[in-house]
Design a protein around this motif. Structure first.
Motif, PDB file in Angstrom:
ATOM      1  N   TYR A  68     -44.616 -97.714  62.138  1.00  0.00           N
ATOM      2  CA  TYR A  68     -44.481 -99.066  62.101  1.00  0.00           C
ATOM      3  C   TYR A  68     -45.802 -99.715  61.669  1.00  0.00           C
ATOM      4  N   GLY A  69     -46.740 -98.910  60.876  1.00  0.00           N
ATOM      5  CA  GLY A  69     -47.944 -99.493  60.522  1.00  0.00           C
ATOM      6  C   GLY A  69     -48.854 -99.992  61.513  1.00  0.00           C
ATOM      7  N   ARG A  70     -48.791 -99.734  62.827  1.00  0.00           N
ATOM      8  CA  ARG A  70     -49.743 -99.739  63.778  1.00  0.00           C
ATOM      9  C   ARG A  70     -50.489 -98.529  63.991  1.00  0.00           C
ATOM     10  N   SER A  71     -51.950 -98.613  63.951  1.00  0.00           N
ATOM     11  CA  SER A  71     -52.654 -97.600  64.390  1.00  0.00           C
ATOM     12  C   SER A  71     -53.836 -98.042  65.251  1.00  0.00           C
ATOM     13  N   ALA A  72     -54.248 -96.930  66.217  1.00  0.00           N
ATOM     14  CA  ALA A  72     -55.157 -97.473  67.066  1.00  0.00           C
ATOM     15  C   ALA A  72     -56.540 -97.515  66.126  1.00  0.00           C
ATOM     16  N   GLU A  73     -57.610 -98.198  66.747  1.00  0.00           N
ATOM     17  CA  GLU A  73     -58.902 -98.169  66.274  1.00  0.00           C
ATOM     18  C   GLU A  73     -59.405 -96.924  65.713  1.00  0.00           C
ATOM     19  N   SER A  74     -59.207 -95.748  66.669  1.00  0.00           N
ATOM     20  CA  SER A  74     -59.482 -94.439  66.095  1.00  0.00           C
ATOM     21  C   SER A  74     -58.959 -93.690  67.274  1.00  0.00           C
ATOM     22  N   SER A 116     -60.258 -91.358  69.001  1.00  0.00           N
ATOM     23  CA  SER A 116     -61.018 -91.148  70.054  1.00  0.00           C
ATOM     24  C   SER A 116     -61.016 -92.615  71.057  1.00  0.00           C
ATOM     25  N   VAL A 117     -61.115 -93.700  70.407  1.00  0.00           N
ATOM     26  CA  VAL A 117     -60.909 -94.761  71.059  1.00  0.00           C
ATOM     27  C   VAL A 117     -59.408 -94.870  72.067  1.00  0.00           C
ATOM     28  N   GLU A 118     -58.649 -94.482  71.367  1.00  0.00           N
ATOM     29  CA  GLU A 118     -57.317 -94.581  72.048  1.00  0.00           C
ATOM     30  C   GLU A 118     -57.195 -93.417  73.062  1.00  0.00           C
ATOM     31  N   ILE A 119     -57.933 -92.309  73.125  1.00  0.00           N
ATOM     32  CA  ILE A 119     -57.907 -91.410  74.068  1.00  0.00           C
ATOM     33  C   ILE A 119     -58.813 -91.903  75.195  1.00  0.00           C
ATOM     34  N   ALA A 120     -59.893 -92.329  75.082  1.00  0.00           N
ATOM     35  CA  ALA A 120     -60.742 -92.808  76.116  1.00  0.00           C
ATOM     36  C   ALA A 120     -60.156 -94.333  76.745  1.00  0.00           C
ATOM     37  N   GLN A 121     -59.502 -94.902  76.097  1.00  0.00           N
ATOM     38  CA  GLN A 121     -58.744 -95.949  76.733  1.00  0.00           C
ATOM     39  C   GLN A 121     -57.602 -95.475  77.430  1.00  0.00           C
ATOM     40  N   SER A 122     -56.841 -94.611  77.258  1.00  0.00           N
ATOM     41  CA  SER A 122     -55.902 -94.028  78.100  1.00  0.00           C
ATOM     42  C   SER A 122     -56.401 -93.299  79.261  1.00  0.00           C
ATOM     43  N   LEU A 123     -57.528 -92.481  79.093  1.00  0.00           N
ATOM     44  CA  LEU A 123     -58.123 -91.759  80.070  1.00  0.00           C
ATOM     45  C   LEU A 123     -58.674 -92.621  81.199  1.00  0.00           C
ATOM     46  N   SER A 124     -59.247 -93.846  80.892  1.00  0.00           N
ATOM     47  CA  SER A 124     -59.887 -94.832  81.868  1.00  0.00           C
ATOM     48  C   SER A 124     -58.863 -95.471  82.706  1.00  0.00           C
ATOM     49  N   HIS A 125     -57.556 -95.354  82.304  1.00  0.00           N
ATOM     50  CA  HIS A 125     -56.702 -96.103  83.092  1.00  0.00           C
ATOM     51  C   HIS A 125     -55.670 -94.921  83.871  1.00  0.00           C
ATOM     52  N   MET A 126     -56.165 -94.136  83.958  1.00  0.00           N
ATOM     53  CA  MET A 126     -55.264 -92.872  84.617  1.00  0.00           C
ATOM     54  C   MET A 126     -55.986 -92.384  86.097  1.00  0.00           C
ATOM     55  N   PRO A 127     -55.191 -92.276  87.049  1.00  0.00           N
ATOM     56  CA  PRO A 127     -55.793 -91.659  87.978  1.00  0.00           C
ATOM     57  C   PRO A 127     -56.686 -90.226  87.540  1.00  0.00           C
ATOM     58  N   GLN A 128     -57.807 -90.030  88.467  1.00  0.00           N
ATOM     59  CA  GLN A 128     -58.703 -88.950  88.013  1.00  0.00           C
ATOM     60  C   GLN A 128     -57.865 -87.568  87.684  1.00  0.00           C
ATOM     61  N   TYR A 129     -57.188 -87.318  88.617  1.00  0.00           N
ATOM     62  CA  TYR A 129     -56.725 -85.738  88.480  1.00  0.00           C
ATOM     63  C   TYR A 129     -55.628 -85.869  87.071  1.00  0.00           C
ATOM     64  N   GLU A 130     -54.815 -86.870  87.042  1.00  0.00           N
ATOM     65  CA  GLU A 130     -54.255 -87.016  85.819  1.00  0.00           C
ATOM     66  C   GLU A 130     -54.669 -87.299  84.359  1.00  0.00           C
ATOM     67  N   ALA A 131     -55.876 -87.840  84.664  1.00  0.00           N
ATOM     68  CA  ALA A 131     -56.895 -87.988  83.472  1.00  0.00           C
ATOM     69  C   ALA A 131     -57.706 -86.648  83.098  1.00  0.00           C
ATOM     70  N   TYR A 132     -57.894 -85.790  83.909  1.00  0.00           N
ATOM     71  CA  TYR A 132     -58.458 -84.312  83.676  1.00  0.00           C
ATOM     72  C   TYR A 132     -57.453 -83.536  83.068  1.00  0.00           C
ATOM     73  N   ARG A 133     -56.295 -83.747  83.783  1.00  0.00           N
ATOM     74  CA  ARG A 133     -54.944 -82.814  82.980  1.00  0.00           C
ATOM     75  C   ARG A 133     -55.003 -83.253  81.623  1.00  0.00           C
ATOM     76  N   TYR A 134     -54.843 -84.753  81.372  1.00  0.00           N
ATOM     77  CA  TYR A 134     -54.429 -84.963  79.960  1.00  0.00           C
ATOM     78  C   TYR A 134     -55.576 -84.579  79.160  1.00  0.00           C
ATOM     79  N   ALA A 135     -56.830 -84.677  79.608  1.00  0.00           N
ATOM     80  CA  ALA A 135     -58.063 -84.265  78.916  1.00  0.00           C
ATOM     81  C   ALA A 135     -57.724 -82.904  78.364  1.00  0.00           C
ATOM     82  N   PHE A 136     -57.499 -82.094  79.448  1.00  0.00           N
ATOM     83  CA  PHE A 136     -57.397 -80.549  79.041  1.00  0.00           C
ATOM     84  C   PHE A 136     -56.311 -80.394  78.256  1.00  0.00           C
ATOM     85  N   GLU A 137     -55.172 -81.028  78.105  1.00  0.00           N
ATOM     86  CA  GLU A 137     -54.043 -80.667  77.099  1.00  0.00           C
ATOM     87  C   GLU A 137     -54.545 -81.119  75.738  1.00  0.00           C
ATOM     88  N   ILE A 138     -55.344 -82.177  75.599  1.00  0.00           N
ATOM     89  CA  ILE A 138     -55.902 -82.550  74.230  1.00  0.00           C
ATOM     90  C   ILE A 138     -56.851 -81.510  73.832  1.00  0.00           C
TER      91      ILE A 138
END
Length: 153
Positions: free
Chosen positions: A62-68, A70-92
């Motif tokens: 749709y022509g929308r993209s995140a700033e980058s 890295s920024v998109e991942i950091a923003q996502s991780l900062s809004h997750m509960p800690q365990y979920e954030a670590y799991r997501y980081a590991f998956e990445i």
């Protein structure tokens, strides 16, 4: 031409696909691809298949993209509960390792199998990573305990 049509054309050409090849991948006719690229918009239910076939996100389609990414991942991780954030980081990190192998078939085998289907990755994967000059090691059954090392060759 619509934004979606422009994006379909742009990424189709970048991938080196003909309209016929893309149509076959998503189950539509060449005429449908041509119609979209000239300004029509595909039905909503086919949008995910188009994005997947072009290896892009629906937002990108749709022509929308995140700033980058890295920024998109950091923003996502900062809004997750800690365990979920670590799991997501590991998956990445796991996905990055597979991508660095340069073997698209490994993506289906290791990333989708491990995180989409929930099956444990095989020992063969660790061997592949080591052969690529990169080591990925999980030191506990909890995703917050992992590390990556690049071979300093």
């Amino acid at each position: 031409m619509s934004i979606v049509g422009q994006q379909i054309r742009k990424f189709r050409i970048e991938k080196g696909y003909t309209q016929e090849q893309l149509g076959n991948m998503i189950g539509v006719t060449t005429q449908a691809i041509s119609k979209w690229e000239r300004g029509s918009t595909p039905d909503a239910q086919i949008i995910p298949r188009i994005a997947q076939s072009l290896d892009i996100s629906i937002d990108t389609l749709y022509g929308r993209s995140a700033e980058s990414l890295s920024v998109e991942i950091a923003q996502s991780l900062s809004h997750m509960p800690q365990y979920e954030a670590y799991r997501y980081a590991f998956e990445i990190c796991w996905a990055i390792q597979v991508g660095l192998l340069g073997d698209a078939s490994a993506i289906d085998l290791f990333v989708k199998r491990s995180f989409v289907e929930g099956k444990k990755p095989s020992n063969h994967f660790a061997k592949l990573i080591q052969d690529g000059g990169i080591t990925l090691s999980r030191i506990a059954p909890y995703p917050q305990h992992f590390f990556m090392m690049v071979d300093p060759k």
